[in-house]
Design an enzyme around this catalytic site. Structure first.
Site, mmCIF file in Angstrom:
data_model
loop_
_atom_site.group_PDB
_atom_site.id
_atom_site.type_symbol
_atom_site.label_atom_id
_atom_site.label_comp_id
_atom_site.label_asym_id
_atom_site.label_seq_id
_atom_site.Cartn_x
_atom_site.Cartn_y
_atom_site.Cartn_z
ATOM 1 N N GLY A 167 1.184 13.360 5.634
ATOM 2 C CA GLY A 167 0.777 11.636 6.590
ATOM 3 C C GLY A 167 1.270 12.580 7.510
ATOM 4 O O GLY A 167 2.078 13.286 7.782
ATOM 5 N N VAL B 240 4.286 4.690 15.812
ATOM 6 C CA VAL B 240 4.449 6.532 16.474
ATOM 7 C C VAL B 240 3.716 6.722 16.818
ATOM 8 O O VAL B 240 2.314 6.295 16.203
ATOM 9 C CB VAL B 240 5.190 7.195 15.222
ATOM 10 C CG1 VAL B 240 6.631 7.069 15.144
ATOM 11 C CG2 VAL B 240 4.520 7.223 13.808
ATOM 12 N N VAL C 175 -3.383 3.743 17.153
ATOM 13 C CA VAL C 175 -4.095 2.267 18.524
ATOM 14 C C VAL C 175 -4.384 3.478 19.428
ATOM 15 O O VAL C 175 -5.539 3.539 20.059
ATOM 16 C CB VAL C 175 -3.212 1.552 19.265
ATOM 17 C CG1 VAL C 175 -1.836 1.913 20.143
ATOM 18 C CG2 VAL C 175 -4.203 0.444 20.524
ATOM 19 N N LYS D 244 7.987 -3.289 11.351
ATOM 20 C CA LYS D 244 7.389 -4.762 10.590
ATOM 21 C C LYS D 244 7.771 -5.352 9.499
ATOM 22 O O LYS D 244 8.065 -6.971 8.702
ATOM 23 C CB LYS D 244 5.937 -4.362 10.303
ATOM 24 C CG LYS D 244 4.939 -4.036 11.447
ATOM 25 C CD LYS D 244 3.571 -3.568 11.124
ATOM 26 C CE LYS D 244 3.030 -3.125 12.491
ATOM 27 N NZ LYS D 244 3.152 -2.205 12.981
ATOM 28 N N LYS E 85 0.148 1.283 4.849
ATOM 29 C CA LYS E 85 0.877 0.502 6.531
ATOM 30 C C LYS E 85 0.220 0.227 7.235
ATOM 31 O O LYS E 85 0.104 -0.708 8.115
ATOM 32 C CB LYS E 85 0.996 1.555 7.206
ATOM 33 C CG LYS E 85 -0.462 2.925 7.505
ATOM 34 C CD LYS E 85 1.625 3.845 8.418
ATOM 35 C CE LYS E 85 0.137 4.876 9.247
ATOM 36 N NZ LYS E 85 0.877 5.967 9.943
#
Length: 643
Positions: free
Chosen positions: A299, A470, A477, A417, A375
């Protein structure tokens, strides 16, 4: 002309001949000047002997110094220096030959040859330099005339590196770029000229835009973190001036800047903060020579942990992930950049206890960095069972095995979160935090060892690191906005007021390693994420960075997604923070959890999840994490049922 337009270079022997024609002509002119152009006397004298010997010496010196091998269109100050040196050396050698051999041997001394050499030095070097500068100017003039679209650029800085950038741009983008000047904030350089280009103050960018129609600002990528440079960049972004970066000069191939090295400024660059200073010696002492397991290694965070950990020369790095293709890509990258590293590539699912047990037994890791997790908030809100299986059961499997095999440290990557969670994903990460915290004092309760299969004297230290979004991570986004801009829009933002904290992947991992080194067990380390950023402002900046305006790309507000909240938090209301020696890392003073109680609650959660009743499963999550209050979710009805 055709040779210039096709970028073809003149053969070296032609350049050598041209240089010698100029040198011999210059010598003859100097001879005539000293003899006051008395041609009759000159031609009846030893002029041809003097000139012939000078030609031979000049050819030998110029050839030996390789003056003819440079491309004239790329002539620089170094070439000018070499020409001066070559003419000087030719004069000295020629003077020595004439004084020691020619005059005594042939009894000729009809002219003061040393004065001729002095005059020749100035004439010859000047003409040779002017020839090169003239050819260079002609080349760029022709290229400008033959090229299509032209761009006017400013270069940030007025130091030697900025000058190198100017020269490289003139060469690499011959004819397509017009360099308007330099911009700087140093008052000692403002309004000065460097290589015929004026140095302007950064506050003049707006005036220059309207006066000179500036298209781009060019800046060295290593200069992005300066506050003054950031202000200049922000000004350009607001004015619609594209900002492009060039890599540090040591990365240029053969000293030349390539077109593909000039990159548009990315929003990640704009959001960067001053570089993080970490204690490399302590991290090295913690990691060097160790066997290190990294879950979720393929990842965005996990792969960066792999890269940074390898720089500390561990004995072995075990990279574990269930994503086959990304893991393969990472393996190829690591084999290329760290050919000597001892890598073990393992495709495995952390939900599978037996598979993970076999992995621990085979490699016996001493450090575990646990980055594997689901996530995506909306995805986990729709699939809570998978969030529990990976984020809770997977973490429990790894933590239990770490105790079984006496792992020294277990560092878990958590998320903001998990603080006052409003979604299943955040709640699942908070439950994982609670479980590993409860394990930290398990050695004081030997009667519980059968439950975790650990040894009575295990010393595993469990450490949690918690940070926000990050930049550039998988599914973040920014890549989505970039893709939407490339397609012509619209950009979709969930809410006009939604804000998030952002940190670059490398700096997040740097802090993970630092926190892992300073951790003594049981801590939740919280990173300084800087100031929160409005997502809609982020979208607007990305539009401007692409050289577009709000009229070109529409921003559409799609509404908050299931489980999403407007503002992220890094700290529970009941928690306090304690500073550490690192200004960007604080420790959360957390509540204590009893292992027996936590284990019973999590086992009940896992059993409910196995039965497949989502409502009962999420209700149990809310019992374990009382601050878990669903937002914009089908699970909101459960909040009133859990007191």
């Amino acid at each position: 002309m055709k040779t210039f337009l096709q970028n073809k270079a003149l053969p070296k022997w032609i350049i050598l001949i041209i240089d010698q024609i100029i040198s011999t002509w210059s010598f003859a002119l100097s001879f005539f000047i000293i003899r006051q152009f008395d041609f009759e006397t000159i031609l009846r004298g030893h002029f041809f002997v003097y000139s012939g010997i000078y030609l031979v010496v000049s050819v030998m010196v110029f050839y030996a110094m390789r003056i003819h091998t440079g491309l004239i269109r790329y002539s620089s100050t170094d070439d000018i220096y070499r020409i001066f040196t070559a003419v000087l050396m030719a004069s000295l050698v020629y003077g020595a030959i004439v004084g020691l051999w020619v005059s005594p041997a042939f009894h000729i001394d009809s002219v003061n040859i040393y004065v001729v050499l002095l005059v020749n030095f100035f004439i010859s070097s000047s003409v040779l330099i002017m020839m090169r500068l003239g050819a260079k100017a002609l080349f760029y003039y022709i290229k400008r005339g033959s090229s299509g679209d032209k761009e006017t650029v400013l270069i940030y800085g007025a130091d030697s590196f900025a000058i190198l950038v100017k020269q490289a741009l003139e060469v690499s983008n011959a004819g397509r770029l017009t360099i308007a000047g330099f911009v700087d904030d140093n008052p000692n350089k403002i309004d000065k000229h460097i290589q015929q280009k004026r140095v302007y103050h950064i506050n003049d960018i707006e005036k220059l835009q309207s006066k000179l129609h500036i298209d781009k600002l060019v800046i060295l990528s290593e200069d992005l973190k300066s506050e003054a440079r950031k202000n200049a960049i922000e000004t350009c972004v607001e004015l619609g001036i594209k900002v492009v970066t060039v890599p540090p000069t040591e990365q240029w191939m053969s000293g030349q800047l390539r077109m593909n090295q000039i990159q548009d400024l990315r929003i990640e660059d704009l959001l960067q903060r001053p570089p993080i200073v970490i204690e490399n010696d302590k991290i090295s002492a913690d990691l060097a020579g160790k066997r290190i397991l990294i879950t979720g290694g393929a990842g965005s965070i996990g792969s960066e942990i792999v890269r940074q950990v390898l720089s500390y020369k561990p004995e072995m790095v075990i990279i574990c992930d269930q994503a086959e293709s990304p893991l393969h890509d990472l393996q190829l990258e690591m084999e290329e950049h760290y050919p000597e590293a001892n890598l073990k590539i393992c495709i495995a699912d952390i939900q599978n206890f037996n598979r993970m047990y076999a992995l621990f037994k085979e490699y016996n890791p001493q450090m575990v960095y646990h980055a594997a997790a689901y996530k995506h908030v909306p995805m986990m809100e729709s699939n809570p069972s998978e969030a529990i299986l990976t984020n809770v059961l997977g973490t429990k499997n790894l933590a239990d095995l770490s105790m079984t095999f006496d792992v020294e440290k277990f560092v878990m990557i958590s998320t903001d979160k998990a603080v006052n969670p409003t979604n299943v994903m955040g709640a699942s990460k908070r439950i994982a935090e609670i479980y590993i915290q409860s394990l930290n004092n398990i050695s004081a309760q030997p009667k519980l060892q059968d439950n975790v299969q650990g040894t009575a004297l295990q010393q595993t230290r469990f450490i949690t690191t918690r940070f926000g979004n990050v930049l550039g991570s998988n599914g973040s986004v920014i890549p989505r906005f970039r893709s939407q801009i490339e397609k012509g829009g619209p950009i979709t933002v969930t809410h006009p007021d939604i804000t998030r904290y952002f940190m670059t992947i490398p700096e997040a991992v740097q802090l993970v390693l630092e926190a892992g080194t300073m951790g003594r067990g049981g801590e939740i380390f919280i990173f300084d994420m800087g100031q929160p950023v409005k997502i809609v402002d982020l979208a607007r900046k990305m539009i401007k960075l692409a050289g577009l305006t709000a009229n070109d790309i529409e921003i559409v507000f799609s509404g908050l997604r299931p489980g999403e909240k407007l503002y992220e938090e890094l700290l529970n209301q009941e928690e306090l923070t304690i500073p550490t020696h690192h200004e960007k890392i604080k420790v959360s003073k957390v509540r204590e959890y009893t292992y027996n109680k936590v284990l019973a609650s999590i086992n009940e959660l896992l059993n409910l999840n196995k039965e497949g009743d989502e409502l009962d499963t999420v209700k149990q999550m809310k019992k374990i994490v009382p601050e878990f209050k669903s937002k914009n979710s089908r699970f909101e009805e459960l909040d009133s049922m859990v007191q």
